[in-house]
Scaffold this active site. Structure first.
Site, mmCIF file in Angstrom:
data_model
loop_
_atom_site.group_PDB
_atom_site.id
_atom_site.type_symbol
_atom_site.label_atom_id
_atom_site.label_comp_id
_atom_site.label_asym_id
_atom_site.label_seq_id
_atom_site.Cartn_x
_atom_site.Cartn_y
_atom_site.Cartn_z
ATOM 1 N N ASP A 8 0.699 -1.180 0.107
ATOM 2 C CA ASP A 8 -0.029 0.039 -0.146
ATOM 3 C C ASP A 8 0.928 1.239 0.124
ATOM 4 O O ASP A 8 2.265 1.123 -0.256
ATOM 5 C CB ASP A 8 -1.018 -0.177 1.062
ATOM 6 N N HIS A 9 0.386 2.482 0.188
ATOM 7 C CA HIS A 9 1.016 3.701 -0.074
ATOM 8 C C HIS A 9 2.222 3.959 1.073
ATOM 9 O O HIS A 9 3.147 4.425 0.864
ATOM 10 C CB HIS A 9 -0.093 4.930 0.371
ATOM 11 N N CYS A 65 2.619 -3.641 4.057
ATOM 12 C CA CYS A 65 2.105 -2.405 4.477
ATOM 13 C C CYS A 65 2.582 -1.659 5.552
ATOM 14 O O CYS A 65 3.670 -2.121 5.748
ATOM 15 C CB CYS A 65 0.438 -2.818 4.776
ATOM 16 N N THR A 67 2.256 -2.050 8.986
ATOM 17 C CA THR A 67 2.670 -3.035 9.920
ATOM 18 C C THR A 67 2.824 -4.582 9.185
ATOM 19 O O THR A 67 3.466 -5.313 10.204
ATOM 20 C CB THR A 67 1.419 -3.195 10.971
ATOM 21 N N GLY A 68 2.240 -4.726 8.105
ATOM 22 C CA GLY A 68 2.398 -6.235 7.527
ATOM 23 C C GLY A 68 0.934 -6.946 7.915
ATOM 24 O O GLY A 68 0.685 -7.925 7.437
ATOM 25 N N GLY A 70 -2.566 -5.881 8.081
ATOM 26 C CA GLY A 70 -3.516 -6.009 7.430
ATOM 27 C C GLY A 70 -3.503 -6.637 5.961
ATOM 28 O O GLY A 70 -4.417 -7.225 5.650
ATOM 29 N N HIS A 98 8.977 -24.755 8.669
ATOM 30 C CA HIS A 98 7.831 -25.446 9.475
ATOM 31 C C HIS A 98 6.637 -25.087 8.854
ATOM 32 O O HIS A 98 5.492 -25.916 8.764
ATOM 33 C CB HIS A 98 7.783 -24.921 10.828
ATOM 34 N N ASN A 99 6.241 -23.867 8.360
ATOM 35 C CA ASN A 99 4.916 -23.562 7.966
ATOM 36 C C ASN A 99 4.629 -23.554 6.482
ATOM 37 O O ASN A 99 3.563 -23.029 6.019
ATOM 38 C CB ASN A 99 4.325 -22.152 8.664
ATOM 39 N N ARG A 132 6.788 -33.914 9.668
ATOM 40 C CA ARG A 132 5.838 -33.801 10.532
ATOM 41 C C ARG A 132 5.237 -32.582 10.215
ATOM 42 O O ARG A 132 3.874 -32.222 10.546
ATOM 43 C CB ARG A 132 6.302 -33.786 12.002
ATOM 44 N N HIS A 133 6.010 -31.437 9.576
ATOM 45 C CA HIS A 133 5.450 -30.256 9.301
ATOM 46 C C HIS A 133 4.524 -30.272 8.224
ATOM 47 O O HIS A 133 3.742 -29.416 8.229
ATOM 48 C CB HIS A 133 6.869 -29.292 9.051
ATOM 49 N N ARG A 136 0.990 -30.924 9.705
ATOM 50 C CA ARG A 136 0.593 -29.725 10.360
ATOM 51 C C ARG A 136 0.128 -28.674 9.424
ATOM 52 O O ARG A 136 -0.816 -28.085 9.525
ATOM 53 C CB ARG A 136 1.455 -29.162 11.412
HETATM 54 C C1 RB5 Z 1 -2.250 2.428 6.621
HETATM 55 O O1 RB5 Z 1 -2.172 3.604 7.292
HETATM 56 C C2 RB5 Z 1 -1.921 1.322 7.383
HETATM 57 O O2 RB5 Z 1 -3.291 1.018 8.114
HETATM 58 C C3 RB5 Z 1 -1.880 -0.060 6.848
HETATM 59 O O3 RB5 Z 1 -0.628 0.181 6.191
HETATM 60 C C4 RB5 Z 1 -1.399 -1.511 7.735
HETATM 61 O O4 RB5 Z 1 -0.519 -0.882 8.647
HETATM 62 C C5 RB5 Z 1 -2.598 -1.919 7.929
HETATM 63 O O5 RB5 Z 1 -2.594 -3.246 8.699
#
Ligand code: RB5
Length: 148
Positions: A8-9, A65, A67-68, A70, A98-99, A132-133, A136
């Protein structure tokens, strides 16, 4: 190997750094993210990366994004996607070993560009361990099938 990358932006700059890093390592990159600073909605990009991976258009995906979080939630709604948010290399390596994660996610507001490159490298250089992975991972995918 082709890697789909979406963002995203909040992650345009980091996406470009990671794209260049991947290309310098010889990977083909499919850029599915936004390239401008205008505010946009991360679910669209998580879905695009997830679909590129499950359709085989790309072998693996990277979604970024703020935080990663969303973008990983959105990618994980695509059937067949196993997206993991990794903010350091150890988790990134284990997410493949593992995943069997097929989409790597991280936050441009959480990790710096050098750490992000290390996370990406560790993830791409790891291999699914099976055994085993596999059982799972099959159990995780079976949950998805129950809700189909
Ligand atoms: C955008 O402001 C922010 O919400 C998005 O990039 C992300 O962190 C959402 O999980």
């Amino acid at each position: 190997m082709r890697i789909a990358i979406g963002n995203d932006h909040s992650a345009v700059e980091l996406k470009n750094i990671i794209k260049e890093h991947l290309e310098s390592r010889g990977f083909e990159v499919l850029n599915l993210g936004t390239d401008g600073p205008e505010s946009c909605d991360y679910p669209m990009y998580g879905e695009k990366v997830g679909r590129a991976v499950v359709t085989g258009e790309a072998d693996l995906g990277i979604a970024i994004c703020g935080t990663g979080l969303g973008i990983s939630l959105a990618a994980n709604k695509v059937r067949g996607v196993r997206a993991c948010v990794c903010s350091e290399p150890y988790t990134a390596r284990l997410s493949r070993q593992h995943n069997n994660a097929n989409v790597l996610c991280f936050g441009a507001r959480v990790v710096g560009s050098e750490l992000a490159k290390m996370i990406v490298d560790e993830w791409l250089d790891a291999e699914f361990a099976g055994g085993r992975h596999q059982r799972r991972v099959d159990m995780i995918m079976a949950i998805e099938e129950k809700d189909a």
